[in-house]
Design a protein around this motif. Structure first.
Motif, PDB file in Angstrom:
ATOM      1  N   ASN A 211       0.833  -1.196   0.000  1.00 15.72           N
ATOM      2  CA  ASN A 211       0.000   0.000   0.000  1.00 15.72           C
ATOM      3  C   ASN A 211       0.873   1.253   0.000  1.00 15.72           C
ATOM      4  N   GLY A 212       0.246   2.430   0.100  1.00 19.63           N
ATOM      5  CA  GLY A 212       0.983   3.683  -0.003  1.00 19.63           C
ATOM      6  C   GLY A 212       1.943   3.954   1.123  1.00 19.63           C
ATOM      7  N   ASN A 213       1.899   3.159   2.186  1.00 13.53           N
ATOM      8  CA  ASN A 213       2.812   3.344   3.311  1.00 13.53           C
ATOM      9  C   ASN A 213       3.922   2.298   3.353  1.00 13.53           C
ATOM     10  N   SER A 214       4.014   1.463   2.327  1.00 17.04           N
ATOM     11  CA  SER A 214       5.016   0.382   2.300  1.00 17.04           C
ATOM     12  C   SER A 214       6.312   0.874   1.662  1.00 17.04           C
ATOM     13  N   TRP A 215       6.999   1.790   2.333  1.00 15.74           N
ATOM     14  CA  TRP A 215       8.201   2.405   1.783  1.00 15.74           C
ATOM     15  C   TRP A 215       9.184   2.719   2.902  1.00 15.74           C
ATOM     16  N   GLY A 340      10.883   0.396  -1.811  1.00 12.38           N
ATOM     17  CA  GLY A 340       9.458   0.119  -1.899  1.00 12.38           C
ATOM     18  C   GLY A 340       8.618   1.108  -2.665  1.00 12.38           C
ATOM     19  N   ARG A 341       9.213   2.032  -3.418  1.00 10.53           N
ATOM     20  CA  ARG A 341       8.424   2.958  -4.234  1.00 10.53           C
ATOM     21  C   ARG A 341       9.335   3.734  -5.189  1.00 10.53           C
ATOM     22  N   SER A 342       8.691   4.439  -6.155  1.00  7.31           N
ATOM     23  CA  SER A 342       9.431   5.238  -7.128  1.00  7.31           C
ATOM     24  C   SER A 342       8.559   6.417  -7.554  1.00  7.31           C
ATOM     25  N   LYS A 343       9.200   7.509  -7.977  1.00  6.36           N
ATOM     26  CA  LYS A 343       8.474   8.711  -8.364  1.00  6.36           C
ATOM     27  C   LYS A 343       8.317   8.775  -9.878  1.00  6.36           C
ATOM     28  N   HIS A 344       7.072   8.869 -10.339  1.00 12.68           N
ATOM     29  CA  HIS A 344       6.748   9.015 -11.762  1.00 12.68           C
ATOM     30  C   HIS A 344       5.851  10.233 -11.921  1.00 12.68           C
ATOM     31  N   HIS A 345       6.319  11.235 -12.659  1.00 10.66           N
ATOM     32  CA  HIS A 345       5.521  12.434 -12.915  1.00 10.66           C
ATOM     33  C   HIS A 345       4.943  13.000 -11.622  1.00 10.66           C
ATOM     34  N   ASN A 346       5.808  13.078 -10.629  1.00 15.10           N
ATOM     35  CA  ASN A 346       5.481  13.674  -9.334  1.00 15.10           C
ATOM     36  C   ASN A 346       4.472  12.869  -8.523  1.00 15.10           C
ATOM     37  N   PRO A 351       4.269   0.487  -4.853  1.00 11.64           N
ATOM     38  CA  PRO A 351       4.448   0.085  -3.457  1.00 11.64           C
ATOM     39  C   PRO A 351       4.822  -1.396  -3.344  1.00 11.64           C
ATOM     40  N   TRP A 352       5.832  -1.680  -2.528  1.00 15.56           N
ATOM     41  CA  TRP A 352       6.357  -3.040  -2.454  1.00 15.56           C
ATOM     42  C   TRP A 352       5.446  -3.947  -1.637  1.00 15.56           C
ATOM     43  N   GLN A 353       5.225  -5.154  -2.151  1.00 16.19           N
ATOM     44  CA  GLN A 353       4.466  -6.189  -1.440  1.00 16.19           C
ATOM     45  C   GLN A 353       5.332  -7.439  -1.390  1.00 16.19           C
ATOM     46  N   GLY A 354       5.805  -7.759  -0.206  1.00 14.27           N
ATOM     47  CA  GLY A 354       6.710  -8.893  -0.039  1.00 14.27           C
ATOM     48  C   GLY A 354       7.845  -8.531   0.892  1.00 14.27           C
ATOM     49  N   ALA A 355       8.964  -9.242   0.771  1.00 15.19           N
ATOM     50  CA  ALA A 355      10.090  -9.081   1.694  1.00 15.19           C
ATOM     51  C   ALA A 355      11.347  -8.634   0.956  1.00 15.19           C
ATOM     52  N   LEU A 356      12.208  -7.899   1.678  1.00 13.00           N
ATOM     53  CA  LEU A 356      13.492  -7.437   1.161  1.00 13.00           C
ATOM     54  C   LEU A 356      14.554  -7.597   2.232  1.00 13.00           C
ATOM     55  N   HIS A 357      15.766  -7.918   1.818  1.00 13.07           N
ATOM     56  CA  HIS A 357      16.898  -7.888   2.741  1.00 13.07           C
ATOM     57  C   HIS A 357      18.203  -7.933   1.948  1.00 13.07           C
ATOM     58  N   ASN A 358      19.325  -7.836   2.675  1.00 11.89           N
ATOM     59  CA  ASN A 358      20.660  -7.875   2.082  1.00 11.89           C
ATOM     60  C   ASN A 358      20.797  -6.855   0.956  1.00 11.89           C
ATOM     61  N   ILE A 359      20.536  -5.604   1.276  1.00 12.40           N
ATOM     62  CA  ILE A 359      20.567  -4.504   0.310  1.00 12.40           C
ATOM     63  C   ILE A 359      21.949  -3.849   0.355  1.00 12.40           C
ATOM     64  N   LYS A 360      22.604  -3.744  -0.804  1.00 10.84           N
ATOM     65  CA  LYS A 360      23.967  -3.204  -0.839  1.00 10.84           C
ATOM     66  C   LYS A 360      24.155  -2.266  -2.022  1.00 10.84           C
ATOM     67  N   VAL A 361      25.058  -1.305  -1.847  1.00  5.85           N
ATOM     68  CA  VAL A 361      25.432  -0.364  -2.902  1.00  5.85           C
ATOM     69  C   VAL A 361      26.945  -0.394  -3.052  1.00  5.85           C
ATOM     70  N   TYR A 362      27.426  -0.504  -4.289  1.00  5.19           N
ATOM     71  CA  TYR A 362      28.851  -0.484  -4.605  1.00  5.19           C
ATOM     72  C   TYR A 362      29.127   0.691  -5.547  1.00  5.19           C
TER      73      TYR A 362
END
Length: 392
Positions: A211-215, A340-346, A351-362
């Motif tokens: 939903n709209g709060n899943s971020w 869990g979300r992205s901006k399109h035309h403001n 909204p993400w539904q499910g699970a996330l983990h092990n997030i990395k940036v190189y």
């Protein structure tokens, strides 16, 4: 395979003033917007002489505190011990999430078995003398694990010293159960109301309700899109349709990049998309897709890269390249990293539904060989991430 258009997204309604929509606290909005502390920094970034941003963690992994009268202050709480389960409501659908640790253990056991068979040889003849006769035991093919379906082991990539022992790892900063701790940098990620922290064996994951709060979002941009980078996460999608974004960057008119799920040719597919123009038009996006790959309720390792020298982007799914395409320079959208979300035309979408983990940036673009090695837990000690959250 590439797709240069934006498939239909799922726009989220704008919240009414004081309603607390999108996870912001009820009451009059802060003067600087988006619920950040007031000031002249734009996007809520602190300026000289002002209080630090509440999303930021200090060098010791503590949450910043603010004086009375400031628009936001984290709720006090005890330091988070070891892997004690965090207080809070039960997570809807958490029982459907994969047991990543058990999968990793099974994969590691299968890998050891395969190694033993390799040492023995494809066909090992053992002469057994029994009653004058000679018998042979054959180690047949196919006894090893299915490498394509095997999950990465817990040694999938190097981790900081304080996370090698499960008892030492904490997913959030001390005293603030809604601020994900950055294990390699100092950029905490603030969880929205419906992207909840939950147990994952002895570690943690976040679970979104779609939903709209899943971020969740950081205080500042995390990825420098003018240079080479790699982003990666382990994702488990429980949505059967629509746009579902694992991560993106930017909170203005449009995103700089987004990684997640979109409908392509009428079916859901993993996508990595970048924006090359400042107006957010579909004509200025470049997309790599992974069509025909099972993704519903399947634990998946996603990796996306941008090579600034070669001017191309690539998408890897479970260590295998799904595709790549040449791109103009990526537009550097203002605003922080989003989960869990992205901006399109403001408008916020996906909204993400499910699970996330092990997030990395190189801060480097992985090669196909490095992506495969990462999947198999053989990447080695370098390169190291610049930021990481929810490690396993």
């Amino acid at each position: 395979m590439t797709d240069g258009t934006n498939p239909p997204s799922s726009p989220q309604p704008e919240p009414a003033h004081g309603s607390g929509g999108y996870g912001f606290p009820p009451g009059p909005p802060a003067q600087s917007g988006y619920g950040y502390p007031s000031g002249d920094g734009g996007y809520g970034y602190p300026q000289s002489g002002q209080q630090p941003n509440p999303y930021q963690q200090d060098a010791q992994g503590q949450a910043w505190q603010q004086d009375a009268g400031q628009p936001w202050q984290p709720a006090p709480g005890p330091a988070q011990p070891g892997f004690t389960r965090l207080a809070g409501p039960e997570i809807a659908g958490a029982s459907e999430q994969p047991d990543w640790e058990a999968m990793a253990d099974r994969s590691e056991a299968a890998r050891r078995k395969k190694k033993r068979w390799t040492l023995i040889g494809g066909v090992t003849a053992v002469a057994l003398l029994a009653g004058g006769g000679t018998f042979f035991l054959l180690a047949g093919d196919g006894e090893g694990p299915d490498g394509g379906n095997a999950q990465p082991s817990q040694s999938a990539s190097p981790e900081p010293e304080d996370s090698k022992s499960p008892a030492a790892y904490t997913a959030t900063v001390a005293g603030d159960d809604t601020l994900l701790r950055d294990s390699y940098g100092s950029m905490g990620i603030r969880l929205g109301p419906d992207l909840k922290l939950g147990p994952l064996g002895k570690r943690f994951q976040v679970v979104g309700r779609g939903n709209g709060n899943s971020w969740a979002q950081s205080a500042e941009p995390v990825v420098d899109v003018t240079k080479s980078f790699t982003i990666t996460a382990r994702a488990y999608s429980s949505a059967t349709k629509g746009s579902r974004i694992v991560m993106s960057q930017g909170d203005g008119e449009s995103f700089s990049f987004e990684l997640g799920v979109n409908e392509v040719n009428g079916k859901q597919a993993w996508i990595f998309r970048v924006q090359t123009g400042d107006k957010g038009a579909a004509a200025t996006t470049r997309t790599v897709t992974a069509e025909g790959v099972p993704l519903f309720k399947k634990a998946t390792l996603l990796m996306a890269t941008y090579d600034a020298e070669k001017k191309n982007i690539a998408l890897y799914v479970d260590g295998k390249k799904a595709g790549e395409t040449e791109v103009p320079p990526i537009w550097q959208a203002p605003g922080p990293l989003q989960l869990g979300r992205s901006k399109h035309h403001n408008i916020w979408t996906g909204p993400w539904q499910g699970a996330l983990h092990n997030i990395k940036v190189y801060n480097a673009a992985f090669s196909a060989e490095q992506a495969a090695a990462y999947k198999e837990g053989k990447l080695g000690p370098a390169p190291k991430p610049t930021h990481a959250w929810l490690l396993t």
